[in-house]
Write an enzyme that holds these catalytic residues in place. Sequence first.
Site, PDB file in Angstrom:
ATOM      1  N   ASP A  36     -24.206   4.589  18.718  1.00 21.53           N
ATOM      2  CA  ASP A  36     -23.854   5.290  17.482  1.00 21.53           C
ATOM      3  C   ASP A  36     -22.585   4.718  16.852  1.00 21.53           C
ATOM      4  O   ASP A  36     -21.486   4.938  17.359  1.00 21.53           O
ATOM      5  CB  ASP A  36     -23.666   6.780  17.805  1.00 21.53           C
ATOM      6  CG  ASP A  36     -23.319   7.618  16.601  1.00 21.53           C
ATOM      7  OD1 ASP A  36     -23.512   7.148  15.461  1.00 21.53           O
ATOM      8  OD2 ASP A  36     -22.862   8.770  16.794  1.00 21.53           O
ATOM      9  N   ASP A  49     -23.975   3.848   9.674  1.00 23.35           N
ATOM     10  CA  ASP A  49     -24.068   4.758  10.811  1.00 23.35           C
ATOM     11  C   ASP A  49     -25.415   4.618  11.508  1.00 23.35           C
ATOM     12  O   ASP A  49     -26.424   5.148  11.062  1.00 23.35           O
ATOM     13  CB  ASP A  49     -23.866   6.200  10.327  1.00 23.35           C
ATOM     14  CG  ASP A  49     -23.845   7.214  11.459  1.00 23.35           C
ATOM     15  OD1 ASP A  49     -24.029   6.821  12.620  1.00 23.35           O
ATOM     16  OD2 ASP A  49     -23.658   8.412  11.170  1.00 23.35           O
TER      17      ASP A  49
END
Length: 393
Positions: free
Chosen positions: A104, A285
């Site tokens: 992430d 992201d």
Amino acid sequence: MNLRVIILFLCLLVLVDCRKMHRFRLERRSHRHHKVPHAHMHIEFRNALRRKYGYTPLRTVNAVNVTSNSSKGVVLSEPLINSYDTNFFGIVSAGDQPFTMQFDTGSSDLWVPSSHCKFCIKQCGTKFFRESKSKAFRSSRVPFSITYGSGSVKGIVASDEVGFGDIKIRNQGFGLVNISDSCSVFDGIAGFAFQELSMTDSVPPFQQMIDQQLVEQPIFSFHLKSGSRDGGSLILGGSNSSLYYGPLTYTNVTEAKYWTFKMDFIEVHGKSSRRCESGCKAIMDTGTSLIVGPVMDVLYLNKAIGAEHNSTFDLYLVDCSSISQLPIIVFGIAGKEFYVKPQTYVIVYQDFCFSGFMDMRGLTHWIIGDVFLRENYVEFDWARKRMGIAPAV
């Protein structure tokens, strides 16, 4: 088709140089192996995503090419698993115990479930960390709490040896989760954003790889692929020019917290639909599946592709039979144009299709998730604080 089940699934939104090269094939996990999201609806995901980015919820429903001459460290291609084209995760070890983890770039912490997280074990069926199996394990007893797009976790900060393939990080700080309020298709999360964002006050794993001279270059790269058994890769310590077309276009990080950059515009090709026309803030992201943006901008884009809002599920639905006729989405970054096809930005689940563009009330910037990365290769240059982008092979 039970739409509620589909929406539950949605809430999961939100890796050879002859000296030492490791290459893995990525796999698309069979649907029967997926863990069903536990009691979460799409609106709940939306509010949790708001909290991840610092907004208070408004609603109560909740072959690697080495480009450096350095002789230190390795370049490693980390295996990922593709879950419904909306989650990409791989295997990471903590104390020599393997866990599936989402990589992430929208967070900076690494965490795994502990033996005290009954919800994780009984409700989610995740693996859990066994302290007694590791001689290097140390607990600081310092509490931590993190909120993600898919839910929140709480526990204590610990340290141990953490492994990405043959890359072994010594004394890596990580969260040992005792309390969780949601299930995911993976066991834990490995954050690849900068240290300022860390909620456990730990040095992020990739910074540790650099400091301990474990990687050849201070670079990691994502190559995500859609709809095939070979799902893509996370490359640690380098980049692979055979995985993209042409040169990389570089854009500077404007805030070394998230991977924040300036986006020139976003538009539906061939229509008067350009948004963010004078440039705007965006965040790359990998932990978010869709493209998330301001309400009016997303409404405008969805209208331009013919998506219709469904108030029951708060989604923009698309006629599945029309996907091949839908227009391409264009992203302007660093003076170049990057494209995403409708076959990528429309998420298909059996006979249910919805737009990959989601609004978030109060948001004034864009969150660029996997919908973009499944079409475009992204190199994250940690030392130079920049990202290189090119169309993916």
